[in-house]
Scaffold this motif. Sequence first.
Motif, mmCIF file in Angstrom:
data_model
loop_
_atom_site.group_PDB
_atom_site.id
_atom_site.type_symbol
_atom_site.label_atom_id
_atom_site.label_comp_id
_atom_site.label_asym_id
_atom_site.label_seq_id
_atom_site.Cartn_x
_atom_site.Cartn_y
_atom_site.Cartn_z
ATOM 1 N N UNK A 175 -5.458 -22.803 -7.258
ATOM 2 C CA UNK A 175 -6.801 -23.132 -6.785
ATOM 3 C C UNK A 175 -7.281 -22.157 -5.731
ATOM 4 N N UNK A 176 -6.335 -21.653 -4.906
ATOM 5 C CA UNK A 176 -6.695 -20.725 -3.842
ATOM 6 C C UNK A 176 -5.723 -19.566 -3.860
ATOM 7 N N UNK A 177 -6.224 -18.340 -3.822
ATOM 8 C CA UNK A 177 -5.383 -17.154 -3.934
ATOM 9 C C UNK A 177 -4.461 -17.016 -2.726
ATOM 10 N N UNK A 178 -3.192 -16.755 -2.984
ATOM 11 C CA UNK A 178 -2.226 -16.469 -1.919
ATOM 12 C C UNK A 178 -2.168 -14.963 -1.695
ATOM 13 N N UNK A 179 -1.902 -14.581 -0.455
ATOM 14 C CA UNK A 179 -1.835 -13.163 -0.116
ATOM 15 C C UNK A 179 -0.604 -12.881 0.739
ATOM 16 N N UNK A 180 -0.228 -11.611 0.779
ATOM 17 C CA UNK A 180 0.780 -11.149 1.720
ATOM 18 C C UNK A 180 0.324 -9.802 2.265
ATOM 19 N N UNK A 181 0.963 -9.356 3.319
ATOM 20 C CA UNK A 181 0.616 -8.080 3.935
ATOM 21 C C UNK A 181 1.457 -6.993 3.284
ATOM 22 N N UNK A 182 0.869 -6.300 2.314
ATOM 23 C CA UNK A 182 1.585 -5.280 1.572
ATOM 24 C C UNK A 182 1.155 -3.873 1.945
ATOM 25 N N UNK A 183 1.870 -2.907 1.405
ATOM 26 C CA UNK A 183 1.570 -1.489 1.601
ATOM 27 C C UNK A 183 1.027 -0.955 0.282
ATOM 28 N N UNK A 184 -0.219 -0.545 0.271
ATOM 29 C CA UNK A 184 -0.857 -0.066 -0.952
ATOM 30 C C UNK A 184 -0.706 1.452 -1.035
ATOM 31 N N UNK A 185 -0.022 1.913 -2.072
ATOM 32 C CA UNK A 185 0.159 3.346 -2.284
ATOM 33 C C UNK A 185 -1.132 3.965 -2.830
ATOM 34 N N UNK A 186 -1.201 5.291 -2.778
ATOM 35 C CA UNK A 186 -2.416 6.001 -3.196
ATOM 36 C C UNK A 186 -2.777 5.713 -4.645
ATOM 37 N N UNK A 187 -1.764 5.444 -5.488
ATOM 38 C CA UNK A 187 -2.025 5.189 -6.906
ATOM 39 C C UNK A 187 -2.231 3.705 -7.209
ATOM 40 N N UNK A 188 -2.302 2.870 -6.171
ATOM 41 C CA UNK A 188 -2.569 1.445 -6.365
ATOM 42 C C UNK A 188 -1.343 0.567 -6.408
ATOM 43 N N UNK A 189 -0.147 1.139 -6.514
ATOM 44 C CA UNK A 189 1.066 0.321 -6.484
ATOM 45 C C UNK A 189 1.223 -0.313 -5.107
ATOM 46 N N UNK A 190 1.857 -1.492 -5.070
ATOM 47 C CA UNK A 190 1.980 -2.228 -3.811
ATOM 48 C C UNK A 190 3.451 -2.362 -3.436
ATOM 49 N N UNK A 191 3.768 -2.008 -2.206
ATOM 50 C CA UNK A 191 5.137 -2.048 -1.705
ATOM 51 C C UNK A 191 5.317 -3.190 -0.721
ATOM 52 N N UNK A 192 6.554 -3.676 -0.636
ATOM 53 C CA UNK A 192 6.928 -4.655 0.384
ATOM 54 C C UNK A 192 7.743 -4.006 1.501
ATOM 55 N N UNK A 193 8.258 -2.804 1.268
ATOM 56 C CA UNK A 193 8.997 -2.039 2.262
ATOM 57 C C UNK A 193 8.599 -0.575 2.140
ATOM 58 N N UNK A 194 9.004 0.236 3.156
ATOM 59 C CA UNK A 194 8.584 1.636 3.196
ATOM 60 C C UNK A 194 9.775 2.528 3.557
ATOM 61 N N UNK A 195 10.568 2.848 2.568
ATOM 62 C CA UNK A 195 11.757 3.671 2.753
ATOM 63 C C UNK A 195 11.543 5.086 2.219
#
Length: 521
Positions: free
Chosen positions: A115-135
């Motif tokens: 009913x309501x969209x859930x979100x998290x604080x992700x890292x969006x790469x230049x090509x649109x992929x989304x990361x949860x960590x940055x190694x």
Amino acid sequence: MTFKTEDTVAETSGSLDPVVQLHPDDDVVIARHQLVAGMRIGNELAVRGLVPAGHKLAVRVIETGRAVRRYGQIIGFATRTIEAGEHVHTHNLSMGNFDRDYAFGVDAKPTPPAAQAAQFMGIVRADGRVATRNYIGILTSVNCSATAARAIADYFRRDTHPHALADYPNVDGVIALTHSQGCAIDSEGEALEMIRRTLGGYARHPNFAAVLIVGLGCETNQISGLLQSQGLTPGAALKTMTIQATGGTARTVAAGIEQIKAMLTEANNVRREPVDAKHLVIGLQCGGSDGYSGITANPALGAAVDRLVAHGGTAILSETPEVYGAEHLLTRRAVSREIGAKLIERIHWWEAYCARMNADLNNNPSAGNKAGGLTTILEKSLGAIAKGGTTNLVDVYRYAELVREHGLVFMDTPGYDPVSATGQVAGGANLICFTTGRGSAYGCAPSPSLKLGTNTALWQRQEEDIDLNCGSILDGARTVDDLGEEIFQLILATASGQASKSEIHGYGQNEFVPWQIGAVT
């Protein structure tokens, strides 16, 4: 004689029976705590002998050769007559053949969106992929370059070289993922294809801001062949080198350190931002399972998976030998006959593989699983698939194959947790959820791993390694659905950067274990 069913086991906190019954047709109940001879269960059943916590107790006489049911499903066959009140385990229960109705797709149904969209604080790469960590990652083409790769990564360790990354607070670390493969294998065979697919999946994983691949130079798994087969192109975020071309180990380590230094500024130039939960890809694992796994942590994780799928996210169920005997429950949820048949084809492959290797699929459960109350792989599998929740099975993938569908999918992997999770991460999993009853200290990199304990005794004994205690379900304090919501919220928080217990302890580099399937010559 009254027992609590699966639906009510966590909903009657004021009345905790000494046993749990999961289905009205079951021949066994599960001991909440150790039972001793003479104890009365309800008005009719007396315990015969000692029954350890998490183990099974017969609720009726079971004749020799008769099927024994738990979860309303067959978990094995009585090897002798089992009396009511008797302990049911390896001494009187064994595997057996029986027909399974695959009924492709009969239980498939639409999944209503949240009913309501859930979100998290992700890292969006230049090509649109989304990361949860940055190694920054260092991969090896062959075992021969593992020492050099580790030495490069060690230069950037925050515990021993705190100044190396002091100016790069947005970089989670520099990690070397090494392995024992890459040479002395068929240059045209499945084993080389699999290790390349695994390395390719890690090289393009969104949790890596940049990657350095280090080789020896003369190995079967040539870096050029690896890049070509995986469609990878060297650039600022993907560098390669070999020990032979660079001039030896010391020069390779020095050159590698300089390559990583050159990557750090751009890798640090990221920020977290709100993104939809549909970008989450969760690998589902269970290890050190016990008799409570299918009652507490696994169904609670399944409830979290149902929430994730409703938000457009993806969950990867794996460990093919640990769905054996329960695969018919997945094929019934397949979105098409073709998808269901893909799963059965992998089951048949494992049957042939074990026959070829003189092995038995019932060699899994492990000694620890059996000590925790699990008797056969059929019983273990029925509890294990609960991690996948109740939504449709939308696709089936080979080991380390890139997962493209959203929803519940299956990836063919062994049951050995590090090997299985390695394939899931290569397929794009940006977080792992790992249930355990006996206790696990597993961690994963570059994707964080959450460990969910099945019982409160484990939580009290090993809290430093377990992220959430699902034993509160068995204790009557929480429901499966309550814990499912808590797990889902924990997933969002961890994906947003909150450290898991295994990350705090520094787990992850040694747990990279690609599946080695071919002959080594």
